[in-house]
Design a protein around this motif. Structure first.
Motif: not given
Length: 230
Positions: A159-165, A185-193, A197-201
């Motif tokens: 899973v990749a979560v891309i958030q706006h910078g 915070k909501g973007q970080r919560e999606w990582l629990a899928i 998972s990885k968070l990208i800005t």
């Protein structure tokens, strides 16, 4: 030999599939890619009445059956399309083998707005609050009731979560910084899928990441698809 997953692109609220035509074309050079208009969007029929995430999920299942057959899929969704993908994946682990969320609507979006902007707010903030709640109650092209919900796990799929910078929400008078904080915070919560998972800005992007930084969107979707194929 394992089948390479089919990529299903899911646009945001109010956007037809043509909005993602650019990245679909690029992705299709190396992958099988599908996009579709949900009810009320683009060329699709209007919904008969209010829709729920369960109903939206049934339509997605029909699309997957038709375009992928027995092949696995990777869901790549933007904004509300991302939220629908994230809600769908945990209940369909047999089919969904990867997820990419591009600035997906926060899993607590209703609470985020009501907590950030008090009922006593006036001016543009009051308008934003009222408009958002109206949309959430189904006053939107899809007549979809947008509700908050706990993030459920889809196992260990990539899973990749891309958030706006570019913090465009922070520009909103008085309540902007809180809205920006809650969105992040909501973007970080999606990582629990997923455990994987990885968070990208997307440093140079506002909300439309795949328009502002198409290369990043394509590269991320390709990476998740390759990992899902292993």
């Amino acid at each position: 030999m394992k089948h390479k997953p089919v990529i299903v692109l899911m646009p945001g609220l109010g956007d037809g599939l043509e909005k993602m035509a650019g990245i679909q074309k690029t992705l299709s050079e190396k992958n099988r890619v599908c996009s579709y208009d949900r009810l009320g969007e683009g060329a699709s029929d209007q919904p008969d009445g209010p829709q729920t995430f369960a109903g939206s999920g049934k339509i997605l299942t029909g699309v997957i059956d038709r375009v992928a057959g027995h092949r696995p899929v990777v869901l790549a969704g933007h904004s509300l399309g991302g939220m629908i993908a994230a809600r769908y994946a945990p209940g369909h682990r047999d089919r969904v083998k990867g997820v990419v969320l591009m600035d997906a609507t926060s899993p607590t979006s209703v609470a985020d707005v009501t907590n950030a902007i008090p009922e006593s707010a006036t001016g543009p903030a009051a308008e934003l609050r009222a408009q958002t709640l109206q949309v959430d109650r189904g006053d939107n092209p899809e007549k979809l009731l947008i509700t908050d919900g706990k993030v459920r796990s889809a196992g260990d799929i990539p899973v990749a979560v891309i958030q706006h910078g570019k913090k465009y929400l922070a520009a909103f008078p008085e309540y902007g910084p809180r809205l920006e904080e809650d969105w992040a915070k909501g973007q970080r919560e999606w990582l629990a899928i997923s455990h994987h998972s990885k968070l990208i800005t997307a440093t140079n992007s506002e909300h439309y990441i795949y328009v502002d930084q198409p290369d990043l969107a394509v590269k991320t979707i390709q990476r998740v698809t390759s990992e899902a194929a292993r």
